[in-house]
Motif scaffolding. Structure first.
Motif, PDB file in Angstrom:
ATOM      1  N   ARG A 190      55.753  -1.568 101.204  1.00  0.00           N
ATOM      2  CA  ARG A 190      54.818  -2.309 102.067  1.00  0.00           C
ATOM      3  C   ARG A 190      53.628  -1.423 102.438  1.00  0.00           C
ATOM      4  N   ALA A 191      53.871  -0.125 102.614  1.00  0.00           N
ATOM      5  CA  ALA A 191      52.790   0.814 102.961  1.00  0.00           C
ATOM      6  C   ALA A 191      51.874   1.077 101.767  1.00  0.00           C
ATOM      7  N   GLY A 192      52.322   0.691 100.565  1.00  0.00           N
ATOM      8  CA  GLY A 192      51.462   0.850  99.396  1.00  0.00           C
ATOM      9  C   GLY A 192      51.988   1.790  98.326  1.00  0.00           C
ATOM     10  N   ALA A 193      53.210   2.268  98.482  1.00  0.00           N
ATOM     11  CA  ALA A 193      53.772   3.175  97.470  1.00  0.00           C
ATOM     12  C   ALA A 193      53.856   2.450  96.122  1.00  0.00           C
ATOM     13  N   ASP A 194      53.468   3.148  95.060  1.00  0.00           N
ATOM     14  CA  ASP A 194      53.567   2.578  93.709  1.00  0.00           C
ATOM     15  C   ASP A 194      54.976   2.712  93.162  1.00  0.00           C
ATOM     16  N   VAL A 195      55.638   3.793  93.564  1.00  0.00           N
ATOM     17  CA  VAL A 195      56.964   4.113  93.035  1.00  0.00           C
ATOM     18  C   VAL A 195      57.829   4.609  94.194  1.00  0.00           C
ATOM     19  N   VAL A 196      59.070   4.138  94.261  1.00  0.00           N
ATOM     20  CA  VAL A 196      60.024   4.703  95.228  1.00  0.00           C
ATOM     21  C   VAL A 196      61.077   5.486  94.450  1.00  0.00           C
ATOM     22  N   ALA A 197      61.465   6.619  95.028  1.00  0.00           N
ATOM     23  CA  ALA A 197      62.352   7.528  94.295  1.00  0.00           C
ATOM     24  C   ALA A 197      63.563   7.900  95.146  1.00  0.00           C
ATOM     25  N   PRO A 198      64.667   7.174  94.997  1.00  0.00           N
ATOM     26  CA  PRO A 198      65.855   7.496  95.781  1.00  0.00           C
ATOM     27  C   PRO A 198      66.513   8.792  95.314  1.00  0.00           C
ATOM     28  N   SER A 199      66.779   9.700  96.281  1.00  0.00           N
ATOM     29  CA  SER A 199      67.294  11.034  95.931  1.00  0.00           C
ATOM     30  C   SER A 199      68.656  11.317  96.565  1.00  0.00           C
ATOM     31  N   ASP A 200      69.320  10.281  97.011  1.00  0.00           N
ATOM     32  CA  ASP A 200      70.513  10.427  97.840  1.00  0.00           C
ATOM     33  C   ASP A 200      71.828  10.557  97.065  1.00  0.00           C
ATOM     34  N   MET A 201      71.851  10.030  95.819  1.00  0.00           N
ATOM     35  CA  MET A 201      73.060  10.019  94.975  1.00  0.00           C
ATOM     36  C   MET A 201      74.171   9.096  95.494  1.00  0.00           C
ATOM     37  N   MET A 202      73.831   8.059  96.253  1.00  0.00           N
ATOM     38  CA  MET A 202      74.835   7.042  96.594  1.00  0.00           C
ATOM     39  C   MET A 202      75.048   6.145  95.368  1.00  0.00           C
ATOM     40  N   ASP A 203      76.244   5.563  95.254  1.00  0.00           N
ATOM     41  CA  ASP A 203      76.525   4.642  94.154  1.00  0.00           C
ATOM     42  C   ASP A 203      75.889   3.290  94.436  1.00  0.00           C
ATOM     43  N   GLY A 204      75.270   2.713  93.436  1.00  0.00           N
ATOM     44  CA  GLY A 204      74.742   1.356  93.551  1.00  0.00           C
ATOM     45  C   GLY A 204      73.415   1.243  94.267  1.00  0.00           C
ATOM     46  N   ARG A 205      72.801   2.380  94.600  1.00  0.00           N
ATOM     47  CA  ARG A 205      71.586   2.257  95.417  1.00  0.00           C
ATOM     48  C   ARG A 205      70.397   1.739  94.622  1.00  0.00           C
ATOM     49  N   VAL A 206      70.340   2.027  93.311  1.00  0.00           N
ATOM     50  CA  VAL A 206      69.192   1.538  92.543  1.00  0.00           C
ATOM     51  C   VAL A 206      69.207   0.008  92.494  1.00  0.00           C
ATOM     52  N   GLY A 207      70.370  -0.559  92.221  1.00  0.00           N
ATOM     53  CA  GLY A 207      70.488  -2.021  92.192  1.00  0.00           C
ATOM     54  C   GLY A 207      70.163  -2.636  93.544  1.00  0.00           C
ATOM     55  N   ARG A 208      70.656  -1.999  94.619  1.00  0.00           N
ATOM     56  CA  ARG A 208      70.434  -2.530  95.971  1.00  0.00           C
ATOM     57  C   ARG A 208      68.940  -2.458  96.328  1.00  0.00           C
ATOM     58  N   ILE A 209      68.301  -1.351  95.977  1.00  0.00           N
ATOM     59  CA  ILE A 209      66.869  -1.192  96.277  1.00  0.00           C
ATOM     60  C   ILE A 209      66.044  -2.182  95.450  1.00  0.00           C
ATOM     61  N   ARG A 210      66.411  -2.335  94.171  1.00  0.00           N
ATOM     62  CA  ARG A 210      65.674  -3.290  93.307  1.00  0.00           C
ATOM     63  C   ARG A 210      65.727  -4.696  93.915  1.00  0.00           C
ATOM     64  N   ARG A 211      66.924  -5.082  94.367  1.00  0.00           N
ATOM     65  CA  ARG A 211      67.084  -6.423  94.939  1.00  0.00           C
ATOM     66  C   ARG A 211      66.237  -6.563  96.211  1.00  0.00           C
ATOM     67  N   ALA A 212      66.268  -5.542  97.059  1.00  0.00           N
ATOM     68  CA  ALA A 212      65.498  -5.612  98.312  1.00  0.00           C
ATOM     69  C   ALA A 212      64.001  -5.698  98.019  1.00  0.00           C
ATOM     70  N   LEU A 213      63.534  -4.905  97.068  1.00  0.00           N
ATOM     71  CA  LEU A 213      62.103  -4.927  96.727  1.00  0.00           C
ATOM     72  C   LEU A 213      61.713  -6.310  96.211  1.00  0.00           C
ATOM     73  N   ASP A 214      62.515  -6.850  95.312  1.00  0.00           N
ATOM     74  CA  ASP A 214      62.186  -8.146  94.703  1.00  0.00           C
ATOM     75  C   ASP A 214      62.203  -9.263  95.750  1.00  0.00           C
ATOM     76  N   GLU A 215      63.183  -9.206  96.647  1.00  0.00           N
ATOM     77  CA  GLU A 215      63.279 -10.240  97.689  1.00  0.00           C
ATOM     78  C   GLU A 215      62.086 -10.203  98.634  1.00  0.00           C
ATOM     79  N   SER A 216      61.448  -9.042  98.761  1.00  0.00           N
ATOM     80  CA  SER A 216      60.287  -8.941  99.653  1.00  0.00           C
ATOM     81  C   SER A 216      58.968  -9.071  98.904  1.00  0.00           C
ATOM     82  N   GLY A 217      59.041  -9.432  97.637  1.00  0.00           N
ATOM     83  CA  GLY A 217      57.812  -9.645  96.874  1.00  0.00           C
ATOM     84  C   GLY A 217      57.239  -8.391  96.231  1.00  0.00           C
TER      85      GLY A 217
END
Ligand code: PBG
Length: 329
Positions: free
Chosen positions: A161-188
């Motif tokens: 929302r702030a304008g980032a072109d790319v988000v880079a998760p560095s946490d190593m949790m399982d399933g976070r890429v899928g969860r983040i993709r879904r959240a991004l898509d749901e918010s447009g």
């Protein structure tokens, strides 16, 4: 006929000849420059363990963006230091935090700069771990995977929302890429890309960063979520999972002690591959040069070339600006 007939040195006779047959090249556009923005600073503050690297006030973001673009570097990745930390890292989701503010400033000053954000709560939690804590059955404090990825999804959406072109998760949790993709898509934000820190080892080479980002774990270590340095097959598994979950680019981190892993992931995936030339790798080169053991510029260019030769398309490196100066000369 004289011996030897085959003489590889023929192709090393001059600088032009060597350049003609060079297999691996470096360019400023290969680099992603990591930067630290601090909510409470009004002037840049040197990081003692990382010569030439500073914690920056958000007010410096615009000038920095213009300066970086001028050197031909196309991308930055931003880390944040908040005014206040708590157990859940709530300040990491604050739209007035240092990262979203710096993103907006940099994009307004340099719209063509690709601005990435590190998505992780360790800079925002008072305990320094990369997630929300819970007790396991043995009564030990551990990071709660599924609660943490909810926070990461929120943080990533806020960065987008702030304008980032790319988000880079560095946490190593399982399933976070899928969860983040879904959240991004749901918010447009279906155009916001994900660079996954897919293969991240529990490494001693993050030492200086933990001063830079003030995020050393207050107890224990990160071995319960970051990878064991002995494992290479597991790297392919992590990379495949993140690709399947929708990552646009993958990363291996650290770079130098893991050049074989960079090569293996490169061969296993067709996604663009980044490698993180981490803080300890950077500081070792500077420390050895300062002690007059090695030549700074030659060692730096050799290190960066080795990471590209191993198979990285992109290199996250604190050397990005100093290396670009040499490449542009
Ligand atoms: C975690 C994070 C770390 C780095 C980047 N993101 C530290 C860690 O995992 O302990 C390290 C980068 C470096 O050493 O340069 N948010």
């Amino acid at each position: 006929m004289g011996f030897p007939v085959i003489r590889p040195r023929r192709l090393r006779v001059s600088a032009s000849m060597r350049e003609l047959v060079r297999e691996t090249t470096l360019a400023p556009s290969d680099f992603i420059y990591p930067m630290f923005f601090h909510a409470s600073l009004t002037a840049p503050q040197a990081i003692s363990t990382m010569p030439g690297v500073f914690q920056l006030p958000v007010s410096a973001a615009k000038d920095q963006a213009r300066e970086i673009v001028k050197r031909g570097v196309k991308s930055v990745i931003l880390f944040g230091l908040p005014a206040k930390k708590d157990p859940r890292g709530d300040s990491g989701c604050d739209p007035d935090g240092p990262v979203p503010r710096a993103v907006a400033e940099m994009k307004s000053a340099a719209p063509d700069l690709v601005v990435m954000t590190d998505v992780c709560v360790d800079e925002y939690t008072d305990h320094g771990h990369c997630g929300i804590l819970t007790k396991n059955r043995a009564g030990e404090m551990v990071v709660d995977n599924d609660a943490t990825i909810e926070v990461l999804a929120k943080m990533a959406t806020m960065h987008a929302r702030a304008g980032a072109d790319v988000v880079a998760p560095s946490d190593m949790m399982d399933g976070r890429v899928g969860r983040i993709r879904r959240a991004l898509d749901e918010s447009g934000f279906d155009q916001t890309a994900i660079l996954s820190y897919a293969v991240k080892y529990a490494s001693s080479f993050y030492g200086p960063f933990r001063e830079a980002a003030d995020c050393a774990p207050q107890f224990g270590d990160r071995a319960g979520y970051q990878m064991d340095p002995g494992n290479a097959r597991e790297a392919l598994r992590e990379a495949a999972l993140d690709e399947a979950e929708g990552a646009d680019m993958l990363m291996v981190k650290p770079a130098l002690a893991y050049l074989d892993v960079i090569r293996a992931v490169k061969e296993a995936s067709n996604l663009p591959l980044a490698a993180y030339n981490v803080s300890g790798e950077y500081s070792m080169v500077h420390a050895a040069a300062k002690a007059k053991m090695i030549d700074l510029n030659r060692a730096m260019m050799e290190v960066l070339t080795s990471i590209r030769r191993a198979g990285a398309d992109l290199i996250l490196s604190y050397h990005a600006l100093e290396a670009s100066e040499i490449l542009n000369a």
